[in-house]
Design a protein around this motif. Structure first.
Motif, PDB file in Angstrom:
ATOM      1  N   ALA A  53     -16.263 -11.825  53.995  1.00 38.71           N
ATOM      2  CA  ALA A  53     -14.870 -11.820  53.549  1.00 38.71           C
ATOM      3  C   ALA A  53     -14.396 -10.407  53.261  1.00 38.71           C
ATOM      4  O   ALA A  53     -14.980  -9.706  52.428  1.00 38.71           O
ATOM      5  CB  ALA A  53     -14.712 -12.687  52.298  1.00 38.71           C
ATOM      6  N   LEU A  54     -13.328 -10.007  53.940  1.00 31.16           N
ATOM      7  CA  LEU A  54     -12.717  -8.699  53.704  1.00 31.16           C
ATOM      8  C   LEU A  54     -11.227  -8.806  53.444  1.00 31.16           C
ATOM      9  O   LEU A  54     -10.663  -8.017  52.686  1.00 31.16           O
ATOM     10  CB  LEU A  54     -12.964  -7.777  54.907  1.00 31.16           C
ATOM     11  N   SER A  55     -10.561  -9.774  54.048  1.00 29.39           N
ATOM     12  CA  SER A  55      -9.117  -9.927  53.900  1.00 29.39           C
ATOM     13  C   SER A  55      -8.797 -10.714  52.633  1.00 29.39           C
ATOM     14  O   SER A  55      -9.652 -11.432  52.092  1.00 29.39           O
ATOM     15  CB  SER A  55      -8.538 -10.667  55.106  1.00 29.39           C
ATOM     16  N   PRO A  56      -7.553 -10.628  52.133  1.00 26.42           N
ATOM     17  CA  PRO A  56      -7.178 -11.412  50.945  1.00 26.42           C
ATOM     18  C   PRO A  56      -7.425 -12.909  51.118  1.00 26.42           C
ATOM     19  O   PRO A  56      -7.929 -13.572  50.208  1.00 26.42           O
ATOM     20  CB  PRO A  56      -5.694 -11.091  50.778  1.00 26.42           C
ATOM     21  N   ARG A  57      -7.073 -13.455  52.280  1.00 30.22           N
ATOM     22  CA  ARG A  57      -7.268 -14.894  52.474  1.00 30.22           C
ATOM     23  C   ARG A  57      -8.752 -15.252  52.489  1.00 30.22           C
ATOM     24  O   ARG A  57      -9.164 -16.235  51.859  1.00 30.22           O
ATOM     25  CB  ARG A  57      -6.613 -15.363  53.773  1.00 30.22           C
ATOM     26  N   SER A  58      -9.561 -14.501  53.216  1.00 28.95           N
ATOM     27  CA  SER A  58     -10.982 -14.832  53.291  1.00 28.95           C
ATOM     28  C   SER A  58     -11.658 -14.680  51.934  1.00 28.95           C
ATOM     29  O   SER A  58     -12.580 -15.436  51.606  1.00 28.95           O
ATOM     30  CB  SER A  58     -11.682 -13.976  54.350  1.00 28.95           C
TER      31      SER A  58
ATOM     32  N   VAL B 191     -11.887  -6.337  46.654  1.00 29.97           N
ATOM     33  CA  VAL B 191     -12.789  -7.478  46.808  1.00 29.97           C
ATOM     34  C   VAL B 191     -13.030  -8.189  45.493  1.00 29.97           C
ATOM     35  O   VAL B 191     -12.802  -9.401  45.367  1.00 29.97           O
ATOM     36  CB  VAL B 191     -14.134  -7.017  47.418  1.00 29.97           C
ATOM     37  N   HIS B 192     -13.517  -7.471  44.513  1.00 29.56           N
ATOM     38  CA  HIS B 192     -13.928  -8.082  43.251  1.00 29.56           C
ATOM     39  C   HIS B 192     -12.798  -8.840  42.557  1.00 29.56           C
ATOM     40  O   HIS B 192     -12.987 -10.008  42.162  1.00 29.56           O
ATOM     41  CB  HIS B 192     -14.522  -7.020  42.322  1.00 29.56           C
ATOM     42  N   PRO B 193     -11.632  -8.263  42.371  1.00 28.95           N
ATOM     43  CA  PRO B 193     -10.588  -9.011  41.661  1.00 28.95           C
ATOM     44  C   PRO B 193     -10.130 -10.266  42.389  1.00 28.95           C
ATOM     45  O   PRO B 193      -9.906 -11.308  41.758  1.00 28.95           O
ATOM     46  CB  PRO B 193      -9.446  -7.987  41.512  1.00 28.95           C
ATOM     47  N   ARG B 194      -9.999 -10.201  43.692  1.00 29.89           N
ATOM     48  CA  ARG B 194      -9.537 -11.378  44.442  1.00 29.89           C
ATOM     49  C   ARG B 194     -10.598 -12.475  44.468  1.00 29.89           C
ATOM     50  O   ARG B 194     -10.299 -13.660  44.316  1.00 29.89           O
ATOM     51  CB  ARG B 194      -9.153 -10.968  45.870  1.00 29.89           C
ATOM     52  N   LEU B 195     -11.823 -12.075  44.688  1.00 27.84           N
ATOM     53  CA  LEU B 195     -12.912 -13.053  44.781  1.00 27.84           C
ATOM     54  C   LEU B 195     -13.137 -13.754  43.445  1.00 27.84           C
ATOM     55  O   LEU B 195     -13.257 -14.985  43.388  1.00 27.84           O
ATOM     56  CB  LEU B 195     -14.185 -12.345  45.232  1.00 27.84           C
TER      57      LEU B 195
ATOM     58  N   THR C 208     -19.411 -17.406  38.570  1.00 25.65           N
ATOM     59  CA  THR C 208     -19.128 -16.040  38.994  1.00 25.65           C
ATOM     60  C   THR C 208     -19.735 -15.805  40.378  1.00 25.65           C
ATOM     61  O   THR C 208     -20.926 -16.025  40.591  1.00 25.65           O
ATOM     62  CB  THR C 208     -19.725 -15.032  38.008  1.00 25.65           C
ATOM     63  N   PRO C 209     -18.945 -15.355  41.336  1.00 28.39           N
ATOM     64  CA  PRO C 209     -19.442 -15.226  42.706  1.00 28.39           C
ATOM     65  C   PRO C 209     -20.312 -13.994  42.914  1.00 28.39           C
ATOM     66  O   PRO C 209     -20.146 -12.975  42.239  1.00 28.39           O
ATOM     67  CB  PRO C 209     -18.161 -15.126  43.534  1.00 28.39           C
ATOM     68  N   ARG C 210     -21.209 -14.087  43.876  1.00 27.59           N
ATOM     69  CA  ARG C 210     -22.003 -12.936  44.282  1.00 27.59           C
ATOM     70  C   ARG C 210     -21.180 -12.056  45.209  1.00 27.59           C
ATOM     71  O   ARG C 210     -20.326 -12.533  45.952  1.00 27.59           O
ATOM     72  CB  ARG C 210     -23.259 -13.377  45.020  1.00 27.59           C
ATOM     73  N   ILE C 211     -21.478 -10.779  45.170  1.00 30.32           N
ATOM     74  CA  ILE C 211     -20.904  -9.822  46.119  1.00 30.32           C
ATOM     75  C   ILE C 211     -22.060  -8.997  46.669  1.00 30.32           C
ATOM     76  O   ILE C 211     -22.647  -8.173  45.966  1.00 30.32           O
ATOM     77  CB  ILE C 211     -19.865  -8.901  45.455  1.00 30.32           C
TER      78      ILE C 211
ATOM     79  N   TYR D 162     -14.748 -21.865  47.823  1.00 33.68           N
ATOM     80  CA  TYR D 162     -15.704 -22.799  48.411  1.00 33.68           C
ATOM     81  C   TYR D 162     -17.145 -22.278  48.485  1.00 33.68           C
ATOM     82  O   TYR D 162     -18.080 -23.085  48.439  1.00 33.68           O
ATOM     83  CB  TYR D 162     -15.256 -23.175  49.833  1.00 33.68           C
ATOM     84  N   ALA D 163     -17.323 -20.994  48.613  1.00 35.61           N
ATOM     85  CA  ALA D 163     -18.666 -20.450  48.818  1.00 35.61           C
ATOM     86  C   ALA D 163     -19.248 -19.926  47.505  1.00 35.61           C
ATOM     87  O   ALA D 163     -18.625 -20.000  46.446  1.00 35.61           O
ATOM     88  CB  ALA D 163     -18.625 -19.339  49.869  1.00 35.61           C
ATOM     89  N   ASP D 164     -20.450 -19.369  47.605  1.00 43.84           N
ATOM     90  CA  ASP D 164     -21.111 -18.791  46.435  1.00 43.84           C
ATOM     91  C   ASP D 164     -20.796 -17.316  46.268  1.00 43.84           C
ATOM     92  O   ASP D 164     -21.322 -16.667  45.364  1.00 43.84           O
ATOM     93  CB  ASP D 164     -22.628 -18.979  46.556  1.00 43.84           C
ATOM     94  N   GLY D 165     -19.965 -16.796  47.155  1.00 42.84           N
ATOM     95  CA  GLY D 165     -19.584 -15.398  47.078  1.00 42.84           C
ATOM     96  C   GLY D 165     -19.310 -14.835  48.449  1.00 42.84           C
ATOM     97  O   GLY D 165     -19.056 -15.572  49.403  1.00 42.84           O
ATOM     98  N   ALA D 166     -19.374 -13.512  48.542  1.00 47.45           N
ATOM     99  CA  ALA D 166     -19.032 -12.822  49.778  1.00 47.45           C
ATOM    100  C   ALA D 166     -20.167 -11.883  50.181  1.00 47.45           C
ATOM    101  O   ALA D 166     -20.812 -11.264  49.333  1.00 47.45           O
ATOM    102  CB  ALA D 166     -17.746 -12.022  49.616  1.00 47.45           C
ATOM    103  N   VAL D 167     -20.394 -11.792  51.484  1.00 46.87           N
ATOM    104  CA  VAL D 167     -21.319 -10.806  52.027  1.00 46.87           C
ATOM    105  C   VAL D 167     -20.479  -9.800  52.807  1.00 46.87           C
ATOM    106  O   VAL D 167     -19.736 -10.171  53.712  1.00 46.87           O
ATOM    107  CB  VAL D 167     -22.413 -11.454  52.902  1.00 46.87           C
ATOM    108  N   LEU D 168     -20.539  -8.543  52.402  1.00 46.65           N
ATOM    109  CA  LEU D 168     -19.651  -7.507  52.916  1.00 46.65           C
ATOM    110  C   LEU D 168     -20.379  -6.585  53.875  1.00 46.65           C
ATOM    111  O   LEU D 168     -21.595  -6.467  53.857  1.00 46.65           O
ATOM    112  CB  LEU D 168     -19.096  -6.670  51.760  1.00 46.65           C
ATOM    113  N   TRP D 169     -19.583  -5.919  54.687  1.00 46.17           N
ATOM    114  CA  TRP D 169     -20.113  -4.846  55.525  1.00 46.17           C
ATOM    115  C   TRP D 169     -19.047  -3.768  55.631  1.00 46.17           C
ATOM    116  O   TRP D 169     -17.882  -4.056  55.881  1.00 46.17           O
ATOM    117  CB  TRP D 169     -20.492  -5.362  56.910  1.00 46.17           C
TER     118      TRP D 169
END
Length: 304
Positions: free
Chosen positions: A158-163, A188-192, A203-206, A170-177
């Motif tokens: 997830a990188l975009s506001p919608r994602s 990322v952090h505030p939106r997620l 609290t989601p993982r990043i 729905y998920a346990d967090g985001a995996v970034l690149w």
């Protein structure tokens, strides 16, 4: 720090050897790209049987070519093959060049497609019944259609506001690149976390993924990263997250420098809101082996 490495290998034997070594050295995770051995879930099953604690994750599996019900069944089969918990599915819609160019599939609504996909997949992995007819995906499955022997965590690329909203909901967090610390902190952090709170989720993982290179000549280090990151430099999605983070190119976003400088930059990722670091080691200079060893030694020390 919770630091993981890029997983892979040219043969099943090398995949298993790498996983055993990473676990013995105290690394928390290994992250496998979708191209590893043609199907990273096979590699995870192999590595999982020969290890006991290290987290094994995909970064990332493409959603479009695989129906969410089949994807959930594949995940359940993988964790059964591992014979233990520790599987994390990093998923993402990939990019139009891959989905339309390679598979000939429509990439008209990746946001809607991904949201429906996550709704279905995460419910199935919890063993729930799914009776869903969406614009992009449809599934009619009774409760218990997917039976996972151990819990399977799901992260969204997830990188975009919608994602990011979808990941938090729905998920346990985001995996970034390629997301620099500034992008994690401000975007990322505030939106997620806001999405997770609104959905009543933990609290989601990043998981912050970036190239890492310990090398005294920073120019050489960034040149080595640039040589490996051509595809990311031309991607609109990565260009946007780099710009948010104040970086012009993937080489600018890379974690480089001597041991002290690299440690400072890694800690900045955690201060920005990352919970985990996926370090993709990039060797540099005329003595690439020395650079690789310095990088791995530092990461191993920081894991303790």
């Amino acid at each position: 720090m919770r630091i993981g490495l890029t997983g892979g290998g040219s043969t099943p034997e090398k995949i298993i050897e790498q996983a055993k070594r990473a676990e013995a050295e105290g690394f928390h995770s290994l992250w496998y790209a979708s191209v590893v051995q043609g199907d990273p879930l096979v590699s995870l099953a192999l590595a999982g049987r020969e290890t006991s604690t290290i987290e094994l994750g995909t970064a990332v599996l493409q959603t479009y070519p695989c129906h969410p019900l089949l994807q959930a069944q594949r995940a359940a089969s993988t964790v059964a093959g591992m014979g233990r918990p520790g599987l994390t599915m990093g998923l993402g819609p990939s990019h139009e060049a891959n989905i339309s160019g390679l598979y000939g599939l429509s990439y008209d609504r990746p946001g809607r497609n991904t949201e429906e996909y996550l709704q279905i997949l995460t419910s199935l992995l919890r063993g729930e019944a799914v009776d869903f007819e969406g614009d992009e995906w449809t599934t009619h499955a009774p409760a218990g259609t997917v039976r996972a022997a151990h819990p399977i965590r799901v992260l969204l690329a997830a990188l975009s506001p919608r994602s990011l909203r979808v990941a938090g909901t729905y998920a346990d967090g985001a995996v970034l690149w390629m997301a620099p610390a500034t992008a994690i902190e401000r975007h990322v952090h505030p939106r997620l976390t806001a999405a997770a709170e609104a959905a009543g989720r933990p609290t989601p993982r990043i998981v912050a993924g970036l190239p890492v290179c310990v090398h005294d000549d920073e120019q050489e280090a960034r040149a080595a990263v640039a040589a490996q990151a051509v595809v990311y430099a031309g991607s609109p999605a990565y260009q946007r997250i780099l710009a948010i983070g104040g970086a012009d190119t993937p080489a600018d976003a890379a974690i480089t420098g001597n041991e002290k400088a690299v440690e400072t930059q890694l800690r900045a990722l955690l201060d920005a809101g990352a919970t985990d670091i996926h370090a993709h080691i990039v060797p540099a200079g005329h003595d690439a082996r020395a650079s690789l060893k310095r990088t791995r030694d530092l990461l191993r020390e920081l894991n303790r």
